[in-house]
Design a protein around this motif. Structure first.
Motif, mmCIF file in Angstrom:
data_model
loop_
_atom_site.group_PDB
_atom_site.id
_atom_site.type_symbol
_atom_site.label_atom_id
_atom_site.label_comp_id
_atom_site.label_asym_id
_atom_site.label_seq_id
_atom_site.Cartn_x
_atom_site.Cartn_y
_atom_site.Cartn_z
ATOM 1 N N ARG A 285 0.829 -1.202 0.000
ATOM 2 C CA ARG A 285 0.000 0.000 0.000
ATOM 3 C C ARG A 285 0.869 1.261 0.000
ATOM 4 O O ARG A 285 0.546 2.253 -0.672
ATOM 5 C CB ARG A 285 -0.936 0.008 1.207
ATOM 6 N N TYR B 50 -0.506 -9.249 0.071
ATOM 7 C CA TYR B 50 -1.488 -8.178 -0.080
ATOM 8 C C TYR B 50 -2.252 -8.051 1.237
ATOM 9 O O TYR B 50 -2.287 -8.984 2.041
ATOM 10 C CB TYR B 50 -2.461 -8.451 -1.233
ATOM 11 N N ASN C 222 -7.619 -7.276 4.356
ATOM 12 C CA ASN C 222 -8.899 -6.639 4.665
ATOM 13 C C ASN C 222 -9.494 -5.887 3.479
ATOM 14 O O ASN C 222 -10.360 -5.037 3.648
ATOM 15 C CB ASN C 222 -8.735 -5.675 5.842
ATOM 16 N N LEU C 223 -9.026 -6.195 2.258
ATOM 17 C CA LEU C 223 -9.559 -5.537 1.073
ATOM 18 C C LEU C 223 -10.383 -6.518 0.256
ATOM 19 O O LEU C 223 -10.008 -7.676 0.096
ATOM 20 C CB LEU C 223 -8.417 -4.981 0.209
ATOM 21 N N GLN C 224 -11.485 -6.043 -0.299
ATOM 22 C CA GLN C 224 -12.336 -6.896 -1.119
ATOM 23 C C GLN C 224 -11.853 -6.951 -2.564
ATOM 24 O O GLN C 224 -12.079 -7.940 -3.264
ATOM 25 C CB GLN C 224 -13.788 -6.400 -1.073
ATOM 26 N N THR C 225 -11.198 -5.903 -3.030
ATOM 27 C CA THR C 225 -10.637 -5.867 -4.379
ATOM 28 C C THR C 225 -9.175 -5.495 -4.300
ATOM 29 O O THR C 225 -8.760 -4.747 -3.416
ATOM 30 C CB THR C 225 -11.379 -4.853 -5.268
ATOM 31 N N LEU C 226 -8.397 -6.013 -5.242
ATOM 32 C CA LEU C 226 -6.958 -5.754 -5.251
ATOM 33 C C LEU C 226 -6.625 -4.962 -6.507
ATOM 34 O O LEU C 226 -6.534 -5.509 -7.603
ATOM 35 C CB LEU C 226 -6.195 -7.078 -5.231
ATOM 36 N N SER D 63 -7.698 0.700 -4.869
ATOM 37 C CA SER D 63 -8.132 0.238 -3.543
ATOM 38 C C SER D 63 -6.974 0.165 -2.553
ATOM 39 O O SER D 63 -7.182 0.271 -1.344
ATOM 40 C CB SER D 63 -8.799 -1.135 -3.661
ATOM 41 N N LEU D 64 -5.760 0.016 -3.050
ATOM 42 C CA LEU D 64 -4.595 -0.109 -2.173
ATOM 43 C C LEU D 64 -4.060 1.239 -1.709
ATOM 44 O O LEU D 64 -3.393 1.319 -0.679
ATOM 45 C CB LEU D 64 -3.473 -0.867 -2.895
ATOM 46 N N TRP E 177 -3.343 4.539 0.060
ATOM 47 C CA TRP E 177 -3.758 5.192 1.302
ATOM 48 C C TRP E 177 -4.404 6.527 0.962
ATOM 49 O O TRP E 177 -3.926 7.279 0.120
ATOM 50 C CB TRP E 177 -2.550 5.458 2.213
#
Length: 251
Positions: A199, A230, A233-237, A241-242, A244
């Motif tokens: 991130r 990765y 706690n993320l639904q998409t990569l 989305s990563l 900050w």
């Protein structure tokens, strides 16, 4: 040191590795404290990353490897290895560690706990991103050299192509290393994990280059994904989305 091993056995990348440890410790002292399983592993990985990409600042070494491998850096073991001289001096068959030679295996991140072993997975992910970026930057050169076929003719490649490929490899290595260093400013102060570092990499690059012409951020995300690195706690990569984002305030 073991008998017969003197300071002269230490190659320049070993010196760069140990110097990076000292500098990183001065910047992020909490990385050596008891925290996440990735703390000490990150220390080892980051030191290797800095040492590894220093190889690309050596013009003669870089051009020699580009010529020997015909521009295929996936087999350029002399550029991707850490501590070649030291490894031979202590009786190993090759370098202490290398960033190539093993296919990505996302299951390893759940098994490796020793700092050097776990750190090598992060190094492999970063180097994998570099290789992708290098191929993106040199795709046109290979198309020109092969008249669109994509397959080089047998034999040595032309010195002019060697020089151009070496120049692109040097630029890509410098950019990747700069991104990795800049990402330190976006890492959490404690309990750092490899997902946090991804991130931070994406965020650091976005702050400098919004356009991402050569797809650097996508290359990092894809390479890290292949190694199972990765945030959980993320639904998409994706780079979006990563990244900050700062706090949002209602006015």
């Amino acid at each position: 040191y073991p008998d017969g091993i003197t300071f002269t056995c230490l190659s320049h990348d070993i010196i760069a590795h140990e110097t990076t440890h000292a500098l990183l410790d001065g910047m992020h002292r909490n990385l050596t404290a008891e925290g996440s399983v990735d703390d000490l592993a990150f220390h080892e990985a980051f030191a290797d990353i800095v040492a590894l990409f220093q190889h690309f600042s050596l013009p003669d070494v870089l051009r020699t490897e580009i010529s020997r491998t015909r521009g295929d850096l996936t087999i350029a073991d002399r550029l991707a290895a850490i501590g070649q001289e030291f490894g031979r001096a202590i009786g190993m068959h090759g370098a202490l560690r290398t960033a190539i030679g093993k296919p990505p295996d996302p299951s390893l991140i759940a098994k490796a706990t020793e700092p050097h072993d776990r750190g090598s997975l992060l190094v492999a992910a970063v180097f994998g991103a570099f290789l992708d970026i290098y191929m993106r930057r040199t795709g046109d050169l290979f198309r020109i050299a092969t008249e669109g076929a994509g397959i080089l003719r047998p034999g040595a490649i032309h010195p002019d192509l060697v020089s151009r490929l070496a120049d692109e490899a040097r630029k890509a290595a410098q950019h990747v290393l700069t991104i990795c260093i800049r990402a330190l400013d976006f890492c959490p102060p404690v309990d750092l994990n490899f997902g946090d570092y991804l991130r931070a990499i994406v965020t650091a690059d976005y702050e400098v280059s919004r356009e991402d012409k050569y797809g650097y951020r996508i290359a990092f995300v894809e390479s890290f994904r292949k190694w199972g690195i990765y945030p959980s706690n993320l639904q998409t990569l994706s780079p979006e989305s990563l990244r900050w984002r700062g706090p949002q305030f209602d006015i």
